[in-house]
Design an enzyme around this catalytic site. Structure first.
Site, PDB file in Angstrom:
ATOM      1  N   LYS A   1       0.833  -1.210   0.000  1.00  0.00           N
ATOM      2  CA  LYS A   1       0.000   0.000   0.000  1.00  0.00           C
ATOM      3  C   LYS A   1       0.863   1.254   0.000  1.00  0.00           C
ATOM      4  CE  LYS A   1      -2.021  -1.117   3.942  1.00  0.00           C
ATOM      5  NZ  LYS A   1      -1.379  -2.419   4.207  1.00  0.00           N
TER       6      LYS A   1
ATOM      7  N   ARG B   1     -10.031   0.811   8.242  1.00  0.00           N
ATOM      8  CA  ARG B   1      -9.629  -0.541   8.619  1.00  0.00           C
ATOM      9  C   ARG B   1     -10.692  -1.277   9.408  1.00  0.00           C
ATOM     10  NH1 ARG B   1      -3.782   0.299   8.486  1.00  0.00           N
ATOM     11  NH2 ARG B   1      -2.767  -1.573   9.172  1.00  0.00           N
TER      12      ARG B   1
ATOM     13  N   ARG C   1      11.625  -5.615   5.170  1.00  0.00           N
ATOM     14  CA  ARG C   1      11.340  -4.195   4.897  1.00  0.00           C
ATOM     15  C   ARG C   1      12.304  -3.268   5.633  1.00  0.00           C
ATOM     16  NH1 ARG C   1       5.511  -1.957   5.533  1.00  0.00           N
ATOM     17  NH2 ARG C   1       5.635  -3.119   7.496  1.00  0.00           N
TER      18      ARG C   1
ATOM     19  N   ARG D   1      10.729  -1.507  11.371  1.00  0.00           N
ATOM     20  CA  ARG D   1       9.654  -1.153  12.296  1.00  0.00           C
ATOM     21  C   ARG D   1       9.563  -2.172  13.422  1.00  0.00           C
ATOM     22  NH1 ARG D   1       4.549   0.113   8.463  1.00  0.00           N
ATOM     23  NH2 ARG D   1       3.509  -1.144  10.040  1.00  0.00           N
TER      24      ARG D   1
ATOM     25  N   ARG E   1      -0.902  -9.075  13.379  1.00  0.00           N
ATOM     26  CA  ARG E   1      -1.440  -8.056  12.454  1.00  0.00           C
ATOM     27  C   ARG E   1      -2.247  -8.714  11.337  1.00  0.00           C
ATOM     28  NH1 ARG E   1       3.890  -5.116  10.961  1.00  0.00           N
ATOM     29  NH2 ARG E   1       2.646  -4.152   9.320  1.00  0.00           N
TER      30      ARG E   1
HETATM   31  P1  AP5 Z   1       4.827  -1.649   1.973  1.00  0.00           P
HETATM   32  O1  AP5 Z   1       4.511  -0.813   0.791  1.00  0.00           O
HETATM   33  O2  AP5 Z   1       5.580  -1.036   3.101  1.00  0.00           O
HETATM   34  O3  AP5 Z   1       3.491  -2.377   2.485  1.00  0.00           O
HETATM   35  P2  AP5 Z   1       2.203  -1.795   3.233  1.00  0.00           P
HETATM   36  O4  AP5 Z   1       1.020  -2.424   2.584  1.00  0.00           O
HETATM   37  O5  AP5 Z   1       2.262  -0.316   3.308  1.00  0.00           O
HETATM   38  O6  AP5 Z   1       2.414  -2.486   4.641  1.00  0.00           O
HETATM   39  P3  AP5 Z   1       2.299  -1.917   6.135  1.00  0.00           P
HETATM   40  O7  AP5 Z   1       2.996  -2.898   7.019  1.00  0.00           O
HETATM   41  O8  AP5 Z   1       2.701  -0.501   6.197  1.00  0.00           O
HETATM   42  O9  AP5 Z   1       0.778  -2.054   6.356  1.00  0.00           O
HETATM   43  P4  AP5 Z   1       0.057  -2.049   7.683  1.00  0.00           P
HETATM   44  O10 AP5 Z   1      -1.300  -1.877   7.171  1.00  0.00           O
HETATM   45  O11 AP5 Z   1       0.242  -3.223   8.550  1.00  0.00           O
HETATM   46  O12 AP5 Z   1       0.767  -0.879   8.519  1.00  0.00           O
HETATM   47  P5  AP5 Z   1       0.343   0.630   8.803  1.00  0.00           P
HETATM   48  O13 AP5 Z   1       1.550   1.428   8.878  1.00  0.00           O
HETATM   49  O14 AP5 Z   1      -0.745   1.018   7.887  1.00  0.00           O
HETATM   50  O15 AP5 Z   1       5.628  -2.942   1.432  1.00  0.00           O
HETATM   51  C1  AP5 Z   1       6.141  -3.922   2.343  1.00  0.00           C
HETATM   52  C2  AP5 Z   1       7.516  -4.421   1.858  1.00  0.00           C
HETATM   53  O16 AP5 Z   1       7.355  -5.142   0.637  1.00  0.00           O
HETATM   54  C3  AP5 Z   1       8.533  -3.296   1.559  1.00  0.00           C
HETATM   55  O17 AP5 Z   1       9.805  -3.689   1.977  1.00  0.00           O
HETATM   56  C4  AP5 Z   1       8.476  -3.130   0.030  1.00  0.00           C
HETATM   57  O18 AP5 Z   1       9.737  -2.712  -0.492  1.00  0.00           O
HETATM   58  C5  AP5 Z   1       8.136  -4.556  -0.427  1.00  0.00           C
HETATM   59  N1  AP5 Z   1       7.280  -4.582  -1.631  1.00  0.00           N
HETATM   60  C6  AP5 Z   1       6.232  -3.746  -1.917  1.00  0.00           C
HETATM   61  N2  AP5 Z   1       5.662  -4.093  -3.092  1.00  0.00           N
HETATM   62  C7  AP5 Z   1       6.345  -5.175  -3.545  1.00  0.00           C
HETATM   63  C8  AP5 Z   1       6.225  -6.008  -4.713  1.00  0.00           C
HETATM   64  N3  AP5 Z   1       5.276  -5.783  -5.636  1.00  0.00           N
HETATM   65  N4  AP5 Z   1       7.096  -7.032  -4.849  1.00  0.00           N
HETATM   66  C9  AP5 Z   1       8.080  -7.264  -3.897  1.00  0.00           C
HETATM   67  N5  AP5 Z   1       8.247  -6.506  -2.781  1.00  0.00           N
HETATM   68  C10 AP5 Z   1       7.379  -5.478  -2.609  1.00  0.00           C
HETATM   69  O19 AP5 Z   1      -0.280   0.492  10.257  1.00  0.00           O
HETATM   70  C11 AP5 Z   1       0.515   0.172  11.369  1.00  0.00           C
HETATM   71  C12 AP5 Z   1      -0.320   0.137  12.637  1.00  0.00           C
HETATM   72  O20 AP5 Z   1      -0.904   1.418  12.873  1.00  0.00           O
HETATM   73  C13 AP5 Z   1      -1.506  -0.839  12.631  1.00  0.00           C
HETATM   74  O21 AP5 Z   1      -1.123  -2.148  12.973  1.00  0.00           O
HETATM   75  C14 AP5 Z   1      -2.407  -0.181  13.672  1.00  0.00           C
HETATM   76  O22 AP5 Z   1      -1.958  -0.445  14.972  1.00  0.00           O
HETATM   77  C15 AP5 Z   1      -2.212   1.307  13.418  1.00  0.00           C
HETATM   78  N6  AP5 Z   1      -3.185   1.841  12.442  1.00  0.00           N
HETATM   79  C16 AP5 Z   1      -2.892   2.410  11.228  1.00  0.00           C
HETATM   80  N7  AP5 Z   1      -4.021   2.780  10.591  1.00  0.00           N
HETATM   81  C17 AP5 Z   1      -5.040   2.434  11.405  1.00  0.00           C
HETATM   82  C18 AP5 Z   1      -6.455   2.525  11.286  1.00  0.00           C
HETATM   83  N8  AP5 Z   1      -7.048   3.052  10.198  1.00  0.00           N
HETATM   84  N9  AP5 Z   1      -7.211   2.062  12.307  1.00  0.00           N
HETATM   85  C19 AP5 Z   1      -6.648   1.538  13.431  1.00  0.00           C
HETATM   86  N10 AP5 Z   1      -5.324   1.404  13.590  1.00  0.00           N
HETATM   87  C20 AP5 Z   1      -4.523   1.849  12.589  1.00  0.00           C
HETATM   88 MG    MG Z   2       2.515   1.057   4.914  1.00  0.00          MG
END
Ligand code: AP5
Ligand code: MG
Ligand code: ZN
Length: 222
Positions: free
Chosen positions: A17, A92, A128, A161, A172
């Site tokens: 994402k 979410r 990552r 992270r 997660r």
């Molecule tokens: P990356 O692009 O970083 O993936 P992502 O989908 O952004 O993953 P996140 O871990 O950030 O998602 P998340 O939803 O768990 O975390 P968030 O920060 O939103 O890609 C991942 C890796 O793969 C990278 O190394 C990249 O280089 C590689 N990659 C990407 N595309 C690729 C491809 N096509 N092929 C190969 N490799 C690839 O949330 C964190 C925490 O915050 C949550 O757990 C929660 O506690 C809180 N939170 C955030 N938003 C909310 C909400 N709306 N409600 C409640 N709690 C929330």
């Molecule tokens: Mg992310």
């Protein structure tokens, strides 16, 4: 002025994402809003909100809806969001989705589910790397830095992270399937869901995302 354009990027943790939202944001000129990044910023600035969110994030649980909604709605009032924005990691829960629908009355909304199987997620997250200075996302294997520990974009320091530890990733993923998967159905049932195969190369995922944008968005950007 045309209606604000709001893209919602959904997908499991590590689906890509953030990687894609940055690229699409640069390509179509809409602000990139990641609720995860906003919380991490609050935690590193030691704000009240950061203190309240920290324990939930570190244990892989969702931050309670009311904290998320206040923070997000405050952010999207900023001038850079006036013509629209790309949401990464929000909504979410169905409660968040309903609050957003109410709020977005009149906007043009496009939701995308970036699909990646759980087995692949674990490797993506384990490798990552994130930049402390510019937020650039890299990967030890799929997008390795030229110099170990150094961001390829800005030479900042790369880090992992805390919630990317394997046990927390399992939690997660469980939270995703239980609480966030129903949000995908929510948009599907409203007829505004696109699905993209997140197993392609990052360039191909990007192309698919751009091709899948609503026709009226594409017409307006040429
Ligand atoms: P990356 O692009 O970083 O993936 P992502 O989908 O952004 O993953 P996140 O871990 O950030 O998602 P998340 O939803 O768990 O975390 P968030 O920060 O939103 O890609 C991942 C890796 O793969 C990278 O190394 C990249 O280089 C590689 N990659 C990407 N595309 C690729 C491809 N096509 N092929 C190969 N490799 C690839 O949330 C964190 C925490 O915050 C949550 O757990 C929660 O506690 C809180 N939170 C955030 N938003 C909310 C909400 N709306 N409600 C409640 N709690 C929330
Ligand atoms: Mg992310
Ligand atoms: Zn950087």
């Amino acid at each position: 002025m045309s209606a604000p354009k709001v893209a919602i990027f959904m997908g499991a943790p590590g689906a890509g994402k953030g990687t894609q939202a940055v690229r699409v944001s640069e390509s179509i000129g809409l602000a990139h809003i990641s609720t995860g990044d906003l919380f991490r910023e609050n935690i590193s600035n030691d704000t009240d909100l950061g203190k309240r969110a920290k324990g939930f994030m570190e244990s892989g649980q969702l931050v309670p809806d009311e904290l998320v909604l206040d923070m997000l709605f405050d952010r999207v009032q900023q001038p850079d969001c006036q013509s629209g924005y790309i949401l990464d990691g929000f909504p979410r829960t169905v409660v968040q989705a309903e609050a957003l629908t109410e709020r977005l009355n009149g906007a043009s909304v496009h939701a995308v589910d970036i699909q990646v199987p759980d087995e692949v997620i674990v490797d993506r997250i384990a490798g990552r790397l994130l930049c402390r200075s510019c937020g650039n996302i890299q990967h030890t294997e799929f997008d390795p830095p030229e110099t170990e520990g150094v961001c390829s974009k800005c030479s900042g320091e790369l880090y992992q992270r805390k919630d990317d530890a394997p046990d927390t990733v399992k939690d997660r993923l469980a939270v995703y399937h239980e609480q966030t998967a129903p949000v995908v159905d929510y948009y599907h049932s409203r007829g505004i869901l696109a699905r993209v195969d997140g197993m392609q190369s990052p360039d191909s995922v990007f192309q698919s995302l751009i091709q899948g944008l609503p026709e009226e968005w594409k017409r307006e950007s040429v």
